[in-house]
Design a protein around this motif. Sequence first.
Motif: not given
Length: 231
Positions: A156-162, A164-166, A169-173, A212-214
């Motif tokens: 999840x950390x890598x997923x959410x960082x991607x 965020x970098x793009x 607008x919404x961060x998870x609880x 982001x990728x497609x």
Amino acid sequence: MLHKTNGIALSYIRYRESSIIARVYTDVFGIQTYIVNGVRSGKSRNNRIALFQPLTLLEMVVYHKNKEDTVHRISELKCHTPLKTLPYDVIKSSLGMFITEILGKTLKEEEQNEALFRFIETSILYLDDAERDFENFHIQFLAQLAHYLGFGVENAEDFENELKNSNYPQLPDVIEHQATEQLLRHNYGIRIALDRARRTRILEKLIFFYKIHMDSLGEIKSLEVLKEVLR
């Protein structure tokens, strides 16, 4: 030349009076287009057009003359494994509609990828057989499909960082973050208590992640139907 191949029906359009042009994902040739004659005729044997309903698993003998040809023909055709519940259960059929649209937009290669074919086939059979705990199937399908397409993430950390970098607008609880971690790490059938709002947010993030990728992904028309049936 004639070739044997298994296939997964994705979609078809009407062609002339009684024929169709079908898109099928095959285990030998990747995504392919076939003209199928006479299937819409009242005299058509065994109602063969039913074999091209989305996600039907097929056994085929096909004509492939040249790699440069964009449309091919089918010599022999039958159902490989009949689906028992997926076409008839409202929730399952909505999930099937969604993943069919995703596959139609993401499968581009006209070459063999047996691992990807087996993943899709196994996923369809899982959904058809599942009696419970499949409400997150589509999320896990997207997460796993991304690995076969070359841009999967492990946690999840890598997923959410991607995201965020793009500039998503919404961060998870905390609950959403933990659920995302479990969905990314486990296979189908894991029981995760998610309310409708959080499930929808995770799904929307995954679709954004795909975009982001497609660049060609575009609008997912079946998304609204899915939001309605998954309470």
